[in-house]
Design a protein around this motif. Structure first.
Motif, PDB file in Angstrom:
ATOM      1  N   UNK A 161      -8.127  38.760  38.357  1.00  0.00           N
ATOM      2  CA  UNK A 161      -6.809  38.110  38.413  1.00  0.00           C
ATOM      3  C   UNK A 161      -6.761  36.931  37.457  1.00  0.00           C
ATOM      4  N   UNK A 162      -5.510  36.484  37.209  1.00  0.00           N
ATOM      5  CA  UNK A 162      -5.298  35.301  36.374  1.00  0.00           C
ATOM      6  C   UNK A 162      -4.113  34.555  36.955  1.00  0.00           C
ATOM      7  N   UNK A 163      -3.399  33.810  36.126  1.00  0.00           N
ATOM      8  CA  UNK A 163      -2.264  33.061  36.672  1.00  0.00           C
ATOM      9  C   UNK A 163      -1.078  33.999  36.936  1.00  0.00           C
ATOM     10  N   UNK A 164      -0.811  34.905  35.971  1.00  0.00           N
ATOM     11  CA  UNK A 164       0.367  35.758  36.079  1.00  0.00           C
ATOM     12  C   UNK A 164      -0.034  37.210  36.400  1.00  0.00           C
ATOM     13  N   UNK A 165      -0.811  37.806  35.532  1.00  0.00           N
ATOM     14  CA  UNK A 165      -1.497  39.094  35.762  1.00  0.00           C
ATOM     15  C   UNK A 165      -1.833  39.851  34.489  1.00  0.00           C
ATOM     16  N   UNK A 166      -1.343  39.350  33.348  1.00  0.00           N
ATOM     17  CA  UNK A 166      -1.656  40.024  32.082  1.00  0.00           C
ATOM     18  C   UNK A 166      -3.154  39.953  31.779  1.00  0.00           C
ATOM     19  N   UNK A 167      -3.750  38.750  31.900  1.00  0.00           N
ATOM     20  CA  UNK A 167      -5.184  38.620  31.626  1.00  0.00           C
ATOM     21  C   UNK A 167      -6.004  39.363  32.677  1.00  0.00           C
ATOM     22  N   UNK A 168      -5.453  39.427  33.889  1.00  0.00           N
ATOM     23  CA  UNK A 168      -6.128  40.203  34.940  1.00  0.00           C
ATOM     24  C   UNK A 168      -6.233  41.657  34.530  1.00  0.00           C
ATOM     25  N   UNK A 169      -5.150  42.171  33.954  1.00  0.00           N
ATOM     26  CA  UNK A 169      -5.173  43.572  33.521  1.00  0.00           C
ATOM     27  C   UNK A 169      -6.115  43.758  32.333  1.00  0.00           C
ATOM     28  N   UNK A 170      -6.087  42.775  31.414  1.00  0.00           N
ATOM     29  CA  UNK A 170      -6.997  42.855  30.256  1.00  0.00           C
ATOM     30  C   UNK A 170      -8.445  42.856  30.722  1.00  0.00           C
ATOM     31  N   UNK A 221      -6.175  24.712  40.296  1.00  0.00           N
ATOM     32  CA  UNK A 221      -5.914  25.427  41.545  1.00  0.00           C
ATOM     33  C   UNK A 221      -6.757  26.701  41.551  1.00  0.00           C
ATOM     34  N   UNK A 222      -7.329  27.009  42.699  1.00  0.00           N
ATOM     35  CA  UNK A 222      -8.144  28.224  42.759  1.00  0.00           C
ATOM     36  C   UNK A 222      -8.009  28.894  44.113  1.00  0.00           C
ATOM     37  N   UNK A 223      -8.348  30.163  44.149  1.00  0.00           N
ATOM     38  CA  UNK A 223      -8.324  30.866  45.433  1.00  0.00           C
ATOM     39  C   UNK A 223      -9.581  30.503  46.206  1.00  0.00           C
ATOM     40  N   UNK A 224      -9.453  30.324  47.506  1.00  0.00           N
ATOM     41  CA  UNK A 224     -10.626  29.962  48.302  1.00  0.00           C
ATOM     42  C   UNK A 224     -11.502  31.193  48.566  1.00  0.00           C
ATOM     43  N   UNK A 225     -12.700  30.960  49.031  1.00  0.00           N
ATOM     44  CA  UNK A 225     -13.538  32.080  49.474  1.00  0.00           C
ATOM     45  C   UNK A 225     -14.769  32.259  48.627  1.00  0.00           C
ATOM     46  N   UNK A 226     -15.810  32.780  49.258  1.00  0.00           N
ATOM     47  CA  UNK A 226     -17.083  32.926  48.561  1.00  0.00           C
ATOM     48  C   UNK A 226     -17.104  34.157  47.666  1.00  0.00           C
ATOM     49  N   UNK A 227     -16.096  35.035  47.794  1.00  0.00           N
ATOM     50  CA  UNK A 227     -16.122  36.209  46.897  1.00  0.00           C
ATOM     51  C   UNK A 227     -15.539  35.916  45.523  1.00  0.00           C
ATOM     52  N   UNK A 228     -15.080  34.672  45.290  1.00  0.00           N
ATOM     53  CA  UNK A 228     -14.482  34.395  43.983  1.00  0.00           C
ATOM     54  C   UNK A 228     -15.569  34.121  42.942  1.00  0.00           C
ATOM     55  N   UNK A 287       5.598  47.409  41.532  1.00  0.00           N
ATOM     56  CA  UNK A 287       4.752  46.469  40.799  1.00  0.00           C
ATOM     57  C   UNK A 287       5.336  45.065  40.926  1.00  0.00           C
ATOM     58  N   UNK A 288       4.437  44.095  41.143  1.00  0.00           N
ATOM     59  CA  UNK A 288       4.864  42.692  41.182  1.00  0.00           C
ATOM     60  C   UNK A 288       4.363  42.023  39.916  1.00  0.00           C
ATOM     61  N   UNK A 289       5.276  41.432  39.191  1.00  0.00           N
ATOM     62  CA  UNK A 289       4.916  40.887  37.885  1.00  0.00           C
ATOM     63  C   UNK A 289       5.405  39.449  37.799  1.00  0.00           C
ATOM     64  N   UNK A 290       4.536  38.544  37.396  1.00  0.00           N
ATOM     65  CA  UNK A 290       4.967  37.153  37.209  1.00  0.00           C
ATOM     66  C   UNK A 290       5.065  36.880  35.713  1.00  0.00           C
ATOM     67  N   UNK A 291       6.045  36.110  35.328  1.00  0.00           N
ATOM     68  CA  UNK A 291       6.218  35.824  33.898  1.00  0.00           C
ATOM     69  C   UNK A 291       7.006  34.538  33.730  1.00  0.00           C
ATOM     70  N   UNK A 296      -2.043  34.296  40.517  1.00  0.00           N
ATOM     71  CA  UNK A 296      -2.025  33.166  41.460  1.00  0.00           C
ATOM     72  C   UNK A 296      -0.593  32.772  41.834  1.00  0.00           C
ATOM     73  N   UNK A 297       0.328  32.893  40.867  1.00  0.00           N
ATOM     74  CA  UNK A 297       1.722  32.499  41.097  1.00  0.00           C
ATOM     75  C   UNK A 297       2.326  33.257  42.281  1.00  0.00           C
ATOM     76  N   UNK A 298       1.892  34.491  42.479  1.00  0.00           N
ATOM     77  CA  UNK A 298       2.486  35.317  43.546  1.00  0.00           C
ATOM     78  C   UNK A 298       1.547  35.487  44.737  1.00  0.00           C
ATOM     79  N   UNK A 299       0.457  34.683  44.780  1.00  0.00           N
ATOM     80  CA  UNK A 299      -0.502  34.850  45.887  1.00  0.00           C
ATOM     81  C   UNK A 299       0.154  34.425  47.204  1.00  0.00           C
TER      82      UNK A 299
END
Ligand code: FAD
Length: 554
Positions: free
Chosen positions: A521-530, A490-497, A364-368, A550-553
């Motif tokens: 996804x979110x900035x770190x990943x907690x909200x992504x999981x929520x 800051x945002x991820x590029x692409x039309x699927x976002x 697991x990759x976790x940003x905090x 995003x921090x680990x993208x």
């Protein structure tokens, strides 16, 4: 008792000093072919860049006393012969033939216990031009002095061959003084230390600092000018001008003496030693960069030439040559380095290594944030934990970022040394106050994330795997659940976002198609999981989140 030690940098002097403390009467001699003794080789990059001003600082005690032959004689009653090379070991008569390099005189030094601390030497590439003036390796203090001199005398275009630990430390230290280009044969920097998705983050930092990176690229030859000095490197990607070239392509153990004396070498090519650091001759010990170690997780022999290990070896040897019986259990391959504002640490097995060795890998990759987000100076760190899902035992950790990596890395070293499970790690009573950590330390958080994943609660994707799927044209939806302010920054590029802030997700979920895979996804990943749990509670069945945010993208 006569204790003879060959090699005077880390393992040798440490063994000598410990032996003296354990046995005040032993006759202890160190033989060193170079002129410098007991210096901090690990400090050389910082000396080259000028952070450490004088080379003497690398060979001084904390109170500034130089550790030279006179120091060893007067303070420790240890005889040191610098400028003296050990040529051959006569095991039958228990002597070592040495040559005084200044006079050419040879003599035979007797021993009761012999210590090989002959270290390693940098790999010199077998390419044309590797011996031109202006081409260096970085294996000793003399070379460090020469590189620093070259930069001070105006070498601007510096080519570093090799994107490993030493190459990157050099790039870091010379980054503001020169234009740096790194040529790395593998597809990523630090490829033997990190998994690729984390190497990519280091590459981003290097490129952001103006370092030119050429990955998957071999240097074929080095060409000189009319004066015979280096002028350019010719690589599989073309020809590049260079005023200075440093070959940082790894090191090889110095085993000639041991080999010629008939001592057993291990499968890594380094000297084989038992747990007491004895070679196949019980009166000859060996430690430091010339020996191989046992990996504490895999149990396999590994070659991990590190100063930290060499010093621990030295202490064990110092005990054992004076009648003690200390053992050296093994290594985790722990390493830490700084590349500009990023700190990079690793210990144990990477995911790639663990898979090769056949473990049931889960990671697991976790940003905090490294400390309370409201406390000034809070910076992110990214933690990748690797465990065996069948035993739940931790196998390794990689930690990086501008935040406090060091503290977390050493917690992981302790955890791995004790063979703990991810559940035990999550229960560690780690220190907390806002200036230092978060109420749930990032390590605790990472352990809990991995438990959720192993237990099937959290369905997550490795960011690099996701990136590859997107590049392959997979039509999944990337659901960004951050705040509008974050999205604008800051945002991820692409039309699927698709952007729906977490607070609006329950009311706007109907906007999302139910027949397509959704990755939140979110900035770190907690909200992504929520977000994943919210969508699942609303009946979506094909939802996951990508790890690290995003921090680990990559
Ligand atoms: P060495 O330092 O290689 O010393 C061996 C000595 O033996 C040499 O001086 C050699 O001249 C002498 N010798 C060999 N054969 C003979 C002979 N026949 N007769 C006489 N003398 C002989 N490690 C870390 O843990 N952290 C770091 O941050 C780190 N950074 C590093 C940065 C750089 C640039 C380099 C080059 C290394 C770094 N290391 C680091 C690794 C660390 O420096 C080595 O692991 C450590 O120096 C090994 O010590 P040693 O005593 O085993 O061998």
């Amino acid at each position: 008792k006569k204790i003879l030690i060959i090699g005077g940098v880390a393992a040798g002097p440490k063994a000598a000093a410990r032996a003296r403390r354990c046995d005040p009467d032993a006759e202890i001699t160190i033989v060193e072919e170079g002129s410098f003794l007991s210096y901090a080789g690990c400090g050389m990059p910082f000396y080259i860049g000028g952070t450490v001003e004088r080379h003497e600082e690398l060979m001084a005690t904390p109170v500034g006393v130089i550790r030279d032959a006179a120091f060893f004689r007067s303070v420790k009653d240890i005889k040191v012969l610098t400028g003296t090379r050990a040529e051959a070991i006569d095991r039958k008569n228990k002597t070592v033939r040495v040559t005084n390099l200044a006079t050419g005189e040879t003599s035979a030094l007797p021993y009761d216990k012999l210590v090989l601390a002959t270290g390693s030497r940098p790999v010199r590439l077998p390419i044309p031009g590797a011996d031109l003036a202006g081409v260096y390796t970085l294996g000793n203090l003399e070379e460090a002095q020469a590189i620093r001199r070259a930069v001070e005398q105006g070498a601007r275009r510096v080519v570093i061959i090799g994107g490993g630990l030493i190459g990157l430390e050099l790039a870091d230290t010379l980054g503001t003084k020169a234009e740096i280009a790194i040529f790395e044969m593998m597809d990523h920097v630090l490829s033997s230390l990190l998994d690729p998705e984390l190497s990519i983050l280091v590459e981003k930092v290097l490129r952001g600092k103006g370092v030119q990176l050429f990955l998957g690229n071999r240097v074929e030859r080095i060409e000189g000018n009319e004066q015979g000095a280096v002028a350019r490197v010719v690589t599989t990607a073309g020809s590049f001008p260079a005023d200075l070239v440093v070959i940082a392509a790894g090191v090889k153990p110095r085993v000639e003496l041991a080999k010629e004396a008939g001592l057993e070498l291990g499968e890594t090519g380094a000297i084989k030693v038992n747990a007491y650091l004895q070679t196949s001759d019980p009166d000859i010990y060996a430690g430091g960069d010339c020996v191989e170690n046992v990996h504490l997780i895999s149990g396999r022999p590994v070659y991990t030439p590190m100063g930290s290990v060499a010093n621990r070896h030295g202490r064990v040897i110092g005990d054992n040559v004076t009648g003690g019986r200390q053992s050296f259990p093994g290594v985790l391959g722990t390493a830490i380095l700084k590349v500009f504002e990023m700190i990079i640490g690793r210990t144990g097995l990477t995911e790639s290594e663990a898979r090769r060795l056949g473990y049931h890998v889960e990671s697991f990759i976790c940003s905090a944030p490294d400390r309370a987000h409201f406390y000034p100076g809070s910076k992110p760190i990214i933690i990748k934990l690797v465990a065996d899902s069948s035993t739940r035992k931790l196998l390794g950790a990689q930690i990086l970022g501008p935040g406090d990596v060091n503290k977390r890395l050493d917690v992981m070293v302790a955890a791995l040394s004790m063979g703990v499970t991810v559940d035990q790690l999550a229960a560690f009573d780690l220190a907390y106050a806002p200036p230092f950590s978060t109420a749930l330390d990032p390590i605790t958080h990472a352990a809990n994330c991995l438990r959720n994943k192993i237990d099937g609660r959290a369905r997550s994707i490795n960011p690099l795997e996701l990136k590859k799927r997107l590049s392959a044209g997979e039509e999944l939806i990337l659901l960004d659940v951050r705040t509008p302010a974050e999205f604008n920054e800051v945002r991820l590029p692409g039309s699927n976002v698709v952007f729906i802030p977490l607070g609006k997700l329950r009311e706007r979920a109907a906007e999302l198609p139910r027949d397509r895979e959704i990755v939140t996804f979110c900035k770190l990943s907690l909200r992504g999981w929520e977000a994943q749990t919210i969508l699942e509670s609303l009946g979506f069945t094909n939802v996951s989140f990508f790890e690290g945010g995003i921090v680990a993208w990559p």
